[in-house]
Design a protein around this motif. Sequence first.
Motif, PDB file in Angstrom:
ATOM      1  N   GLN A 140       0.830  -1.205   0.000  1.00  0.00           N
ATOM      2  CA  GLN A 140       0.000   0.000   0.000  1.00  0.00           C
ATOM      3  C   GLN A 140       0.864   1.254   0.000  1.00  0.00           C
ATOM      4  OE1 GLN A 140      -2.746   0.256   3.276  1.00  0.00           O
ATOM      5  NE2 GLN A 140      -3.607   2.198   2.599  1.00  0.00           N
ATOM      6  N   ILE A 141       1.918   1.255   0.817  1.00  0.00           N
ATOM      7  CA  ILE A 141       2.830   2.400   0.884  1.00  0.00           C
ATOM      8  C   ILE A 141       3.415   2.690  -0.498  1.00  0.00           C
ATOM      9  CG2 ILE A 141       5.077   3.170   1.764  1.00  0.00           C
ATOM     10  CD1 ILE A 141       4.391   1.635   4.359  1.00  0.00           C
ATOM     11  N   LEU A 142       3.849   1.641  -1.175  1.00  0.00           N
ATOM     12  CA  LEU A 142       4.483   1.800  -2.484  1.00  0.00           C
ATOM     13  C   LEU A 142       3.475   2.236  -3.549  1.00  0.00           C
ATOM     14  CD1 LEU A 142       6.683  -1.408  -2.247  1.00  0.00           C
ATOM     15  CD2 LEU A 142       7.551   0.941  -2.291  1.00  0.00           C
ATOM     16  N   ASN A 143       2.312   1.620  -3.548  1.00  0.00           N
ATOM     17  CA  ASN A 143       1.325   1.920  -4.583  1.00  0.00           C
ATOM     18  C   ASN A 143       0.736   3.317  -4.446  1.00  0.00           C
ATOM     19  OD1 ASN A 143       1.585  -0.512  -5.932  1.00  0.00           O
ATOM     20  ND2 ASN A 143      -0.089  -1.500  -4.809  1.00  0.00           N
ATOM     21  N   GLU A 144       0.697   3.852  -3.219  1.00  0.00           N
ATOM     22  CA  GLU A 144       0.139   5.191  -3.014  1.00  0.00           C
ATOM     23  C   GLU A 144       1.051   6.279  -3.585  1.00  0.00           C
ATOM     24  OE1 GLU A 144      -0.587   5.537   1.141  1.00  0.00           O
ATOM     25  OE2 GLU A 144      -2.548   4.530   1.057  1.00  0.00           O
ATOM     26  N   PRO A 147       2.973   5.368  -9.438  1.00  0.00           N
ATOM     27  CA  PRO A 147       2.006   4.893 -10.429  1.00  0.00           C
ATOM     28  C   PRO A 147       2.598   3.675 -11.141  1.00  0.00           C
ATOM     29  CG  PRO A 147       3.202   6.785 -11.290  1.00  0.00           C
ATOM     30  CD  PRO A 147       3.657   6.606  -9.861  1.00  0.00           C
ATOM     31  N   PRO A 148       1.784   2.945 -11.903  1.00  0.00           N
ATOM     32  CA  PRO A 148       2.307   1.767 -12.610  1.00  0.00           C
ATOM     33  C   PRO A 148       3.184   2.154 -13.802  1.00  0.00           C
ATOM     34  CG  PRO A 148       0.008   2.108 -13.173  1.00  0.00           C
ATOM     35  CD  PRO A 148       0.331   3.096 -12.088  1.00  0.00           C
ATOM     36  N   VAL A 149       4.270   2.857 -13.496  1.00  0.00           N
ATOM     37  CA  VAL A 149       5.216   3.302 -14.528  1.00  0.00           C
ATOM     38  C   VAL A 149       6.597   2.763 -14.150  1.00  0.00           C
ATOM     39  CG1 VAL A 149       6.222   5.279 -15.726  1.00  0.00           C
ATOM     40  CG2 VAL A 149       3.860   5.403 -14.881  1.00  0.00           C
ATOM     41  N   LEU A 152       9.768   5.043 -13.903  1.00  0.00           N
ATOM     42  CA  LEU A 152       9.887   5.916 -12.735  1.00  0.00           C
ATOM     43  C   LEU A 152      10.516   5.164 -11.571  1.00  0.00           C
ATOM     44  CD1 LEU A 152       9.328   8.456 -11.055  1.00  0.00           C
ATOM     45  CD2 LEU A 152       7.007   7.588 -10.660  1.00  0.00           C
ATOM     46  N   VAL A 153      10.068   3.939 -11.327  1.00  0.00           N
ATOM     47  CA  VAL A 153      10.613   3.133 -10.230  1.00  0.00           C
ATOM     48  C   VAL A 153      12.081   2.831 -10.480  1.00  0.00           C
ATOM     49  CG1 VAL A 153      10.427   0.948  -8.992  1.00  0.00           C
ATOM     50  CG2 VAL A 153       8.353   2.135  -9.734  1.00  0.00           C
ATOM     51  N   VAL A 154      12.433   2.502 -11.710  1.00  0.00           N
ATOM     52  CA  VAL A 154      13.827   2.209 -12.041  1.00  0.00           C
ATOM     53  C   VAL A 154      14.703   3.435 -11.806  1.00  0.00           C
ATOM     54  CG1 VAL A 154      15.425   1.638 -13.917  1.00  0.00           C
ATOM     55  CG2 VAL A 154      13.285   0.366 -13.675  1.00  0.00           C
ATOM     56  N   ALA A 155      14.216   4.615 -12.182  1.00  0.00           N
ATOM     57  CA  ALA A 155      14.989   5.845 -11.970  1.00  0.00           C
ATOM     58  C   ALA A 155      15.233   6.091 -10.486  1.00  0.00           C
ATOM     59  CB  ALA A 155      14.254   7.032 -12.592  1.00  0.00           C
TER      60      ALA A 155
END
Length: 223
Positions: A140-144, A147-149, A152-155
């Motif tokens: 929940q912490i991560l998804n809030e 976004p499903p991109v 962005l997470v890799v950066a």
Amino acid sequence: MEVTQANILETLPQDMIVEILSRVGQNSSDQLLILKSVCKSFLKLSEDPLVLKRLSLDRWRLSPWGNPKLIYLFNLCTVFGNPNAIFCLGLIGYFDTKYTDLGLDFLKRASNSQLKEAVYVYGVIIFASHQIEAKHVGLQILNETFPPVPELVVAVRIKVFDLMRQLWLFNRHPFDDVAMPCPISDHDGYFPQFHGFEIAIPECMSCFWAYELDVFANRFAYN
């Protein structure tokens, strides 16, 4: 009396100058250093609590030890709640010392400030738990925040790993056995496929973060 740009700037209300300095420092600590040399008023107001709370620490090393001026500035930023400074203390405390509980508390505080790097690290740590309830909290912490991109997470992950290279990473136990599948048992998992410069968007964010957790845990194997 000759009217100079510095004279004009010093006639602005102090709260306006503080707001300007804080926004400049939030984007670039280097640019703030340049502004500090413009006039005595800027030099004094650059240590206003709002400026120090927003100051970007992106160009700094994880810890400024050995440089008294940077230590002083780092400590001031921490006192006034700068999320970047608190995040640095969290990384050091959780991964590089025996004060893991204090480090986790710092990471949580920085995460609550919506600093993406802090949310990433804190969320992944909670998501690594073998308790399904805690795992859902981490998800929940991560998804809030994210976004499903995947890009962005890799950066964000790259920024975090750059910081972690400066640590010895003594505390590896939470990630000794985290190659766990998606909590939803009928899912096959997330296997990223690159299409040109894009990464396929995950159908299930739980699968995605299970994959990301595995990537994060494998970081310890190369330190």
